[in-house]
Design a protein around this motif. Structure first.
Motif, PDB file in Angstrom:
ATOM      1  N   ARG A  24       0.824  -1.211   0.000  1.00  0.00           N
ATOM      2  CA  ARG A  24       0.000   0.000   0.000  1.00  0.00           C
ATOM      3  C   ARG A  24       0.861   1.266   0.000  1.00  0.00           C
ATOM      4  O   ARG A  24       0.458   2.307   0.464  1.00  0.00           O
ATOM      5  CB  ARG A  24      -0.944  -0.006   1.206  1.00  0.00           C
ATOM      6  CG  ARG A  24      -1.843  -1.229   1.216  1.00  0.00           C
ATOM      7  CD  ARG A  24      -2.864  -1.183   2.328  1.00  0.00           C
ATOM      8  NE  ARG A  24      -3.649  -2.399   2.370  1.00  0.00           N
ATOM      9  CZ  ARG A  24      -4.697  -2.643   1.591  1.00  0.00           C
ATOM     10  NH1 ARG A  24      -5.071  -1.745   0.712  1.00  0.00           N
ATOM     11  NH2 ARG A  24      -5.358  -3.774   1.689  1.00  0.00           N
ATOM     12  N   HIS A  25       2.064   1.153  -0.502  1.00  0.00           N
ATOM     13  CA  HIS A  25       2.967   2.303  -0.610  1.00  0.00           C
ATOM     14  C   HIS A  25       3.360   2.452  -2.080  1.00  0.00           C
ATOM     15  O   HIS A  25       3.432   1.473  -2.810  1.00  0.00           O
ATOM     16  CB  HIS A  25       4.227   2.097   0.225  1.00  0.00           C
ATOM     17  CG  HIS A  25       3.944   1.838   1.671  1.00  0.00           C
ATOM     18  ND1 HIS A  25       3.926   2.830   2.612  1.00  0.00           N
ATOM     19  CD2 HIS A  25       3.673   0.693   2.324  1.00  0.00           C
ATOM     20  CE1 HIS A  25       3.653   2.304   3.792  1.00  0.00           C
ATOM     21  NE2 HIS A  25       3.498   1.007   3.656  1.00  0.00           N
ATOM     22  N   ASN A  26       3.640   3.681  -2.515  1.00  0.00           N
ATOM     23  CA  ASN A  26       4.031   3.824  -3.919  1.00  0.00           C
ATOM     24  C   ASN A  26       5.528   3.678  -4.130  1.00  0.00           C
ATOM     25  O   ASN A  26       5.979   3.523  -5.247  1.00  0.00           O
ATOM     26  CB  ASN A  26       3.537   5.152  -4.506  1.00  0.00           C
ATOM     27  CG  ASN A  26       4.078   6.367  -3.775  1.00  0.00           C
ATOM     28  OD1 ASN A  26       5.252   6.410  -3.445  1.00  0.00           O
ATOM     29  ND2 ASN A  26       3.224   7.353  -3.531  1.00  0.00           N
ATOM     30  N   LEU A  27       6.344   3.724  -3.052  1.00  0.00           N
ATOM     31  CA  LEU A  27       7.780   3.489  -3.176  1.00  0.00           C
ATOM     32  C   LEU A  27       8.102   2.096  -2.645  1.00  0.00           C
ATOM     33  O   LEU A  27       7.827   1.783  -1.485  1.00  0.00           O
ATOM     34  CB  LEU A  27       8.573   4.548  -2.407  1.00  0.00           C
ATOM     35  CG  LEU A  27       8.551   5.961  -2.981  1.00  0.00           C
ATOM     36  CD1 LEU A  27       9.390   6.892  -2.120  1.00  0.00           C
ATOM     37  CD2 LEU A  27       9.050   5.978  -4.417  1.00  0.00           C
ATOM     38  N   ASN A  28       8.678   1.268  -3.516  1.00  0.00           N
ATOM     39  CA  ASN A  28       9.023  -0.097  -3.154  1.00  0.00           C
ATOM     40  C   ASN A  28      10.413  -0.397  -3.694  1.00  0.00           C
ATOM     41  O   ASN A  28      11.021   0.438  -4.369  1.00  0.00           O
ATOM     42  CB  ASN A  28       7.978  -1.064  -3.717  1.00  0.00           C
ATOM     43  CG  ASN A  28       6.592  -0.792  -3.157  1.00  0.00           C
ATOM     44  OD1 ASN A  28       6.228  -1.301  -2.126  1.00  0.00           O
ATOM     45  ND2 ASN A  28       5.826   0.038  -3.853  1.00  0.00           N
TER      46      ASN A  28
ATOM     47  N   ILE B 248      11.444   1.463  -7.064  1.00  0.00           N
ATOM     48  CA  ILE B 248      10.418   1.528  -8.098  1.00  0.00           C
ATOM     49  C   ILE B 248       9.206   2.267  -7.528  1.00  0.00           C
ATOM     50  O   ILE B 248       9.045   2.373  -6.318  1.00  0.00           O
ATOM     51  CB  ILE B 248       9.994   0.136  -8.602  1.00  0.00           C
ATOM     52  CG1 ILE B 248       9.396  -0.696  -7.462  1.00  0.00           C
ATOM     53  CG2 ILE B 248      11.151  -0.582  -9.251  1.00  0.00           C
ATOM     54  CD1 ILE B 248       8.754  -1.982  -7.917  1.00  0.00           C
ATOM     55  N   ARG B 249       8.364   2.749  -8.412  1.00  0.00           N
ATOM     56  CA  ARG B 249       7.188   3.507  -7.995  1.00  0.00           C
ATOM     57  C   ARG B 249       5.940   2.866  -8.594  1.00  0.00           C
ATOM     58  O   ARG B 249       5.911   2.473  -9.746  1.00  0.00           O
ATOM     59  CB  ARG B 249       7.311   4.968  -8.456  1.00  0.00           C
ATOM     60  CG  ARG B 249       8.474   5.693  -7.808  1.00  0.00           C
ATOM     61  CD  ARG B 249       8.643   7.106  -8.320  1.00  0.00           C
ATOM     62  NE  ARG B 249       8.961   7.168  -9.756  1.00  0.00           N
ATOM     63  CZ  ARG B 249      10.181   6.935 -10.242  1.00  0.00           C
ATOM     64  NH1 ARG B 249      11.170   6.580  -9.441  1.00  0.00           N
ATOM     65  NH2 ARG B 249      10.406   7.017 -11.527  1.00  0.00           N
ATOM     66  N   ILE B 250       4.926   2.773  -7.759  1.00  0.00           N
ATOM     67  CA  ILE B 250       3.647   2.221  -8.204  1.00  0.00           C
ATOM     68  C   ILE B 250       2.533   2.898  -7.413  1.00  0.00           C
ATOM     69  O   ILE B 250       2.751   3.326  -6.275  1.00  0.00           O
ATOM     70  CB  ILE B 250       3.599   0.693  -8.011  1.00  0.00           C
ATOM     71  CG1 ILE B 250       2.422   0.089  -8.788  1.00  0.00           C
ATOM     72  CG2 ILE B 250       3.508   0.310  -6.549  1.00  0.00           C
ATOM     73  CD1 ILE B 250       2.486  -1.410  -8.903  1.00  0.00           C
ATOM     74  N   GLY B 251       1.380   3.036  -8.038  1.00  0.00           N
ATOM     75  CA  GLY B 251       0.245   3.628  -7.340  1.00  0.00           C
ATOM     76  C   GLY B 251       0.090   5.116  -7.549  1.00  0.00           C
ATOM     77  O   GLY B 251      -0.878   5.707  -7.105  1.00  0.00           O
ATOM     78  N   GLN B 252       1.052   5.744  -8.218  1.00  0.00           N
ATOM     79  CA  GLN B 252       0.928   7.161  -8.507  1.00  0.00           C
ATOM     80  C   GLN B 252       0.066   7.372  -9.749  1.00  0.00           C
ATOM     81  O   GLN B 252      -0.004   6.505 -10.625  1.00  0.00           O
ATOM     82  CB  GLN B 252       2.307   7.784  -8.730  1.00  0.00           C
ATOM     83  CG  GLN B 252       3.223   7.711  -7.506  1.00  0.00           C
ATOM     84  CD  GLN B 252       4.625   8.179  -7.841  1.00  0.00           C
ATOM     85  OE1 GLN B 252       5.214   7.712  -8.800  1.00  0.00           O
ATOM     86  NE2 GLN B 252       5.138   9.108  -7.045  1.00  0.00           N
TER      87      GLN B 252
ATOM     88  N   CYS C  30       7.055   1.970 -12.410  1.00  0.00           N
ATOM     89  CA  CYS C  30       8.009   2.923 -12.948  1.00  0.00           C
ATOM     90  C   CYS C  30       9.375   2.663 -12.331  1.00  0.00           C
ATOM     91  O   CYS C  30       9.501   2.564 -11.115  1.00  0.00           O
ATOM     92  CB  CYS C  30       7.542   4.345 -12.626  1.00  0.00           C
ATOM     93  SG  CYS C  30       8.607   5.638 -13.254  1.00  0.00           S
ATOM     94  N   GLY C  31      10.410   2.543 -13.164  1.00  0.00           N
ATOM     95  CA  GLY C  31      11.758   2.267 -12.688  1.00  0.00           C
ATOM     96  C   GLY C  31      12.624   1.646 -13.760  1.00  0.00           C
ATOM     97  O   GLY C  31      13.744   1.220 -13.491  1.00  0.00           O
ATOM     98  N   GLY C  32      12.108   1.585 -14.982  1.00  0.00           N
ATOM     99  CA  GLY C  32      12.823   0.937 -16.074  1.00  0.00           C
ATOM    100  C   GLY C  32      14.148   1.589 -16.401  1.00  0.00           C
ATOM    101  O   GLY C  32      15.149   0.907 -16.650  1.00  0.00           O
ATOM    102  N   TYR C  33      14.196   2.925 -16.395  1.00  0.00           N
ATOM    103  CA  TYR C  33      15.448   3.608 -16.716  1.00  0.00           C
ATOM    104  C   TYR C  33      16.528   3.297 -15.677  1.00  0.00           C
ATOM    105  O   TYR C  33      17.707   3.123 -16.014  1.00  0.00           O
ATOM    106  CB  TYR C  33      15.228   5.119 -16.786  1.00  0.00           C
ATOM    107  CG  TYR C  33      14.365   5.580 -17.942  1.00  0.00           C
ATOM    108  CD1 TYR C  33      14.271   4.814 -19.106  1.00  0.00           C
ATOM    109  CD2 TYR C  33      13.659   6.772 -17.870  1.00  0.00           C
ATOM    110  CE1 TYR C  33      13.485   5.233 -20.170  1.00  0.00           C
ATOM    111  CE2 TYR C  33      12.865   7.203 -18.921  1.00  0.00           C
ATOM    112  CZ  TYR C  33      12.777   6.422 -20.070  1.00  0.00           C
ATOM    113  OH  TYR C  33      11.993   6.835 -21.114  1.00  0.00           O
TER     114      TYR C  33
END
Length: 349
Positions: A42-46, A58-62, A71-74
Motif C-alpha cells: 500500500r505504498h508507492n515506493l518499493n 520503483i514507484r507504483i500507485g501514482q 516505474c523504474g525501467g530507466y
C-alpha cells in the motif's frame, strides 16, 4: 536459530515475469499483478533487490504510472547497463521488498554486479522455488490452461508423469492432466470443465497454483477483483478424509501430539504416516519449524525407508524445544500452511 517468518513466506507469493525494454520507463505486468499489489503493498515506493543485494527503487500507485505498470525501467537499464531486451522476474518478500531476478531471452540468468554499498542480503531463493507459485486465468470459455512460462521451464523437466492433483485449502482433490506443448510449454488439458462445475463457477476467475512437488498443486481460487471464494468440503471418493474441513483453520492438514519426556530430550521427533503422506512433500528434506510468533528454526526431515511408515524431524527439533520451553505433557498441533509447503507450524493447544 530463529529468524523472520518472511523468509518462509517468500515462497508463497506468486512470481511475475515481464519483458524489459531498456528504452521504456515503465514495465508492464499481467493485470493480476495490480490486483495482487493492491492487497499486499500500500505504498508507492518499493524496492527490487537482486541476489547480491543491489537495491533499486520503483514507484507504483501514482497517478502518473499507468495501470499494470511500475516505474523504474530507466534505473534498471542504467544500473545493469542493458541495451537489449531482458526478462524481469519479481517475487514479493514483504516490507515493500521484491526479489529481483533477470534473464536473457534464452532464460539464462545474468551475472549480477557486486553492490557498491553492501547491505543485508536476504537468503537467495533457488530458482525452482522462486518459480513454484504463480497465477493463471481460469476462463469458462476454454477447456485448457497454459501454465506460466517460467514455471514450465524450471519445473517441467522434472515431471515424471502427466497425471497431477490440485488440492484446495479444505482438501478437495481434483485430478488433472498436464501435457507437453511446443518446446517447454505445459498445458492443463483435462480436468478443467469438471473443476469449473465442481465450484459452480459462472465467470472468469484466477487460480493461484503452488507446486508442492510429487505432482501436487495447492490451488486457491480468486475472482477478478482479488477476492477468494468460499470453499466447501464435498463428500466424494476423491476427497481425502484426512484434510481439514474448517475454512477458518489456517492449515490444509494438521495433526496433534502429546509430547513425552523422550520427545523433549531426543534429537528427533516421529511424525505419523498420515501427516507424512498428506501434509509433506515426499522426500523433501529441508523444512522450517515455526512457532506461534512466526519465528523459524530450520530442520531436516528424515524419511523412513519403509513405505508409509512416517518420518522424523531431526536436526533443529531439539533446539526448537529448548527455545520454546516445551515440556513433557504439552499437547501441540503440527500443521502445514495452505500456501507454503516448506514450513511446519507447531502450536501449543
Amino acid at each position: 536459530m530463529a529468524s523472520s517468518s518472511r523468509n518462509a513466506m517468500m515462497y508463497c507469493h506468486p512470481f511475475w515475469v515481464s519483458i524489459f525494454n531498456p528504452t521504456k520507463e515503465y514495465i508492464q505486468f499481467d493485470p493480476g499483478f495490480v490486483v495482487y499489489w493492491s492487497k499486499e503493498v500500500r505504498h508507492n515506493l518499493n524496492y527490487l533487490v537482486d541476489p547480491r543485494g543491489n537495491k533499486i527503487v520503483i514507484r507504483i500507485g501514482q497517478t502518473s504510472v499507468p495501470e499494470n505498470f511500475f516505474c523504474g525501467g530507466y534505473e534498471i537499464a542504467s544500473f545493469y547497463k542493458f541495451k537489449e531486451n531482458y526478462f524481469v522476474a519479481i517475487k514479493y518478500l514483504g516490507n515493500r521488498v521484491f526479489d529481483l531476478r533477470i534473464f536473457d531471452t534464452d532464460m539464462t540468468e545474468i551475472q549480477y554486479p557486486a553492490p557498491k554499498n553492501p547491505t543485508h542480503v536476504h537468503p537467495e531463493i533457488p530458482l525452482p522455488r522462486f518459480f513454484n507459485c504463480f497465477n493463471v486465468k481460469l476462463s469458462i470459455q476454454q477447456e485448457s490452461i497454459t501454465l506460466a512460462d517460467a514455471f514450465s521451464r524450471f519445473w517441467g523437466p522434472t515431471f515424471a508423469s502427466d497425471n497431477f492433483e490440485m488440492i484446495d485449502p479444505v482438501g478437495n482433490i481434483h485430478q488433472i492432466i498436464i501435457s507437453r506443448g511446443f518446446l517447454h510449454m505445459r498445458f492443463i488439458t483435462k480436468g478443467i470443465p469438471q473443476f469449473i462445475k465442481y465450484y459452480d463457477i459462472k465467470n472468469d476467475h484466477v487460480l493461484r497454483l503452488t507446486y508442492m512437488g510429487d505432482n501436487k498443486f495447492i490451488v486457491r481460487i480468486f475472482d477478478l477483483a482479488g477476492d477468494e471464494i468460499t470453499y466447501i468440503t464435498k463428500s466424494t471418493d476423491e476427497c481425502s478424509t484426512t484434510m481439514e474441513s474448517n475454512d477458518e483453520n489456517p492449515f490444509y492438514f494438521s495433526t496433534e501430539k502429546t509430547l513425552t519426556e523422550y520427545d523433549i530430550r531426543s534429537s528427533s521427533l516421529y511424525l505419523d504416516a498420515q501427516f507424512d503422506d498428506v501434509a509433506l512433500v515426499k522426500n523433501q528434506k529441508i523444512y522450517n519449524l515455526s512457532n506461534e510468533n512466526g519465528d523459524l528454526w530450520e530442520c531436516n526431515i528424515k524419511w523412513s525407508n519403509r513405505s508409509r511408515m512416517g518420518c522424523y524431524i531431526t536436526q533443529g527439533w531439539n533446539q526448537f524445544c529448548i527455545d520454546n520451553a516445551l515440556e513433557a505433557g504439552n499437547k501441540v498441533m503440527f500443521g502445514v500452511d495452505k500456501n507454503c509447503s516448506s514450513t511446519i507450524h507447531i502450536y501449543l493447544i
